[in-house]
Design a protein around this motif. Structure first.
Motif, PDB file in Angstrom:
ATOM      1  N   ARG A 142       0.810  -1.227   0.000  1.00 46.65           N
ATOM      2  CA  ARG A 142       0.000   0.000   0.000  1.00 46.65           C
ATOM      3  C   ARG A 142       0.846   1.281   0.000  1.00 46.65           C
ATOM      4  O   ARG A 142       0.692   2.140   0.859  1.00 46.65           O
ATOM      5  CB  ARG A 142      -0.956   0.001   1.206  1.00 46.65           C
ATOM      6  CG  ARG A 142      -1.990  -1.103   1.140  1.00 46.65           C
ATOM      7  CD  ARG A 142      -2.934  -1.074   2.341  1.00 46.65           C
ATOM      8  NE  ARG A 142      -4.018  -2.008   2.134  1.00 46.65           N
ATOM      9  CZ  ARG A 142      -3.938  -3.314   2.400  1.00 46.65           C
ATOM     10  NH1 ARG A 142      -2.808  -3.820   2.891  1.00 46.65           N
ATOM     11  NH2 ARG A 142      -4.962  -4.112   2.181  1.00 46.65           N
ATOM     12  N   PRO A 143       1.742   1.415  -0.990  1.00 50.31           N
ATOM     13  CA  PRO A 143       2.534   2.652  -1.063  1.00 50.31           C
ATOM     14  C   PRO A 143       1.690   3.805  -1.590  1.00 50.31           C
ATOM     15  O   PRO A 143       0.625   3.602  -2.178  1.00 50.31           O
ATOM     16  CB  PRO A 143       3.634   2.289  -2.065  1.00 50.31           C
ATOM     17  CG  PRO A 143       2.957   1.295  -2.980  1.00 50.31           C
ATOM     18  CD  PRO A 143       2.045   0.495  -2.095  1.00 50.31           C
ATOM     19  N   GLU A 144       2.178   5.009  -1.383  1.00 49.01           N
ATOM     20  CA  GLU A 144       1.463   6.191  -1.901  1.00 49.01           C
ATOM     21  C   GLU A 144       1.420   6.149  -3.427  1.00 49.01           C
ATOM     22  O   GLU A 144       0.415   6.518  -4.036  1.00 49.01           O
ATOM     23  CB  GLU A 144       2.148   7.470  -1.430  1.00 49.01           C
ATOM     24  CG  GLU A 144       1.450   8.740  -1.892  1.00 49.01           C
ATOM     25  CD  GLU A 144       2.109   9.995  -1.360  1.00 49.01           C
ATOM     26  OE1 GLU A 144       1.914  11.069  -1.942  1.00 49.01           O
ATOM     27  OE2 GLU A 144       2.825   9.892  -0.339  1.00 49.01           O
ATOM     28  N   GLU A 145       2.512   5.739  -4.023  1.00 52.12           N
ATOM     29  CA  GLU A 145       2.563   5.571  -5.478  1.00 52.12           C
ATOM     30  C   GLU A 145       3.015   4.145  -5.775  1.00 52.12           C
ATOM     31  O   GLU A 145       4.105   3.742  -5.375  1.00 52.12           O
ATOM     32  CB  GLU A 145       3.513   6.570  -6.120  1.00 52.12           C
ATOM     33  CG  GLU A 145       3.536   6.485  -7.647  1.00 52.12           C
ATOM     34  CD  GLU A 145       4.411   7.543  -8.278  1.00 52.12           C
ATOM     35  OE1 GLU A 145       3.874   8.558  -8.721  1.00 52.12           O
ATOM     36  OE2 GLU A 145       5.640   7.344  -8.317  1.00 52.12           O
ATOM     37  N   MET A 146       2.174   3.380  -6.444  1.00 53.60           N
ATOM     38  CA  MET A 146       2.523   1.992  -6.725  1.00 53.60           C
ATOM     39  C   MET A 146       3.010   1.845  -8.160  1.00 53.60           C
ATOM     40  O   MET A 146       2.729   2.678  -9.030  1.00 53.60           O
ATOM     41  CB  MET A 146       1.334   1.074  -6.468  1.00 53.60           C
ATOM     42  CG  MET A 146       0.182   1.233  -7.431  1.00 53.60           C
ATOM     43  SD  MET A 146      -1.061  -0.064  -7.181  1.00 53.60           S
ATOM     44  CE  MET A 146      -2.394   0.554  -8.212  1.00 53.60           C
ATOM     45  N   TYR A 147       3.726   0.757  -8.377  1.00 52.43           N
ATOM     46  CA  TYR A 147       4.241   0.419  -9.693  1.00 52.43           C
ATOM     47  C   TYR A 147       3.230  -0.479 -10.398  1.00 52.43           C
ATOM     48  O   TYR A 147       2.753  -1.460  -9.813  1.00 52.43           O
ATOM     49  CB  TYR A 147       5.582  -0.293  -9.554  1.00 52.43           C
ATOM     50  CG  TYR A 147       6.190  -0.704 -10.863  1.00 52.43           C
ATOM     51  CD1 TYR A 147       6.680   0.255 -11.745  1.00 52.43           C
ATOM     52  CD2 TYR A 147       6.270  -2.034 -11.222  1.00 52.43           C
ATOM     53  CE1 TYR A 147       7.237  -0.122 -12.950  1.00 52.43           C
ATOM     54  CE2 TYR A 147       6.833  -2.414 -12.425  1.00 52.43           C
ATOM     55  CZ  TYR A 147       7.318  -1.451 -13.282  1.00 52.43           C
ATOM     56  OH  TYR A 147       7.863  -1.824 -14.478  1.00 52.43           O
ATOM     57  N   LEU A 148       2.875  -0.141 -11.611  1.00 48.58           N
ATOM     58  CA  LEU A 148       1.967  -0.966 -12.401  1.00 48.58           C
ATOM     59  C   LEU A 148       2.823  -1.848 -13.308  1.00 48.58           C
ATOM     60  O   LEU A 148       3.382  -1.367 -14.292  1.00 48.58           O
ATOM     61  CB  LEU A 148       1.031  -0.084 -13.231  1.00 48.58           C
ATOM     62  CG  LEU A 148      -0.147  -0.789 -13.909  1.00 48.58           C
ATOM     63  CD1 LEU A 148      -1.060  -1.431 -12.872  1.00 48.58           C
ATOM     64  CD2 LEU A 148      -0.943   0.203 -14.767  1.00 48.58           C
TER      65      LEU A 148
END
Length: 210
Positions: A142-148
């Protein structure tokens, strides 16, 4: 821990590096410490197709003959702990609970995959895309910005939708302020509660009666 460190090997792979998976050495166990791995297997019509994604903190299952012709590739920098079959059997003999722990991890991943496939068949297009994003978000801590880790076309394959439908639903989520698409491979989750609600899995609140 000294026994584990002496038996398991740690390797670091850069983005796009192939991870060796020699069928003659299978099965082996591996724990991903950092990064993401994607596994591709030969498709029924030729070419390769995405089979699985592994995120940090997850284990790779032993390699089966059906998957021996596939490839394993690192996405971003990835740190991997690996152990061959002989080494793991020796270690498990000294630490019996190690084999039980591995079995538990694999059972959890199988149960999650089965539940995921069952639920996807009952969801709308928006719920499928939201579910996939929420799933990636949770698996990455659950990071603020995740990697797709997949493109829109592969996201469509995983959800049973067309590329156009996936793109349309992603834009709708962005318009609603649930996510922000800073880059094609980066997704900021602005409203985690809203994203969970759009998966269709959030429990409905019963109205209060006076």
């Amino acid at each position: 821990m000294r026994r584990v460190e002496a038996t398991f090997l740690e390797d670091i792979y850069g983005d796009g590096d192939a991870v060796p998976r020699d069928p003659s050495d299978a099965p082996f166990v591996a724990l991903l410490l950092e990064g993401t791995l994607r596994e591709d297997v030969p498709g029924p019509q030729g070419g390769a197709q995405l089979f699985a994604l592994t995120f940090a903190g997850e284990t790779l299952s032993p390699l089966s003959p059906r998957r021996s012709g596939g490839t394993l590739t690192a996405i971003d920098q990835s740190r991997l702990l690996t152990c061959d079959r002989i080494g793991f059997d020796r270690l498990a003999g000294a630490i019996p609970r190690l084999r039980v722990n591995l079995l538990g991890l694999l059972q959890d991943q199988l149960a999650e995959a089965h539940c995921w496939q069952t639920l996807l068949g009952r969801k709308t297009a928006m719920e499928r895309v939201a579910s996939m994003l929420a799933w990636f978000h949770a698996r990455q801590g659950r990071p603020e910005e995740m990697y797709l880790p997949v493109g829109r076309a592969e996201l469509g394959q995983m959800t049973g939708l067309t590329l156009e439908t996936v793109s349309r639903q992603m834009r709708a989520l962005e318009r609603q302020g649930v996510i922000a698409l800073s880059l094609p491979t980066r997704v900021r989750v602005l409203d985690e509660t809203g994203l969970k609600h759009l998966t269709g899995d959030a429990p409905l609140r019963r109205p209060l009666h006076s």
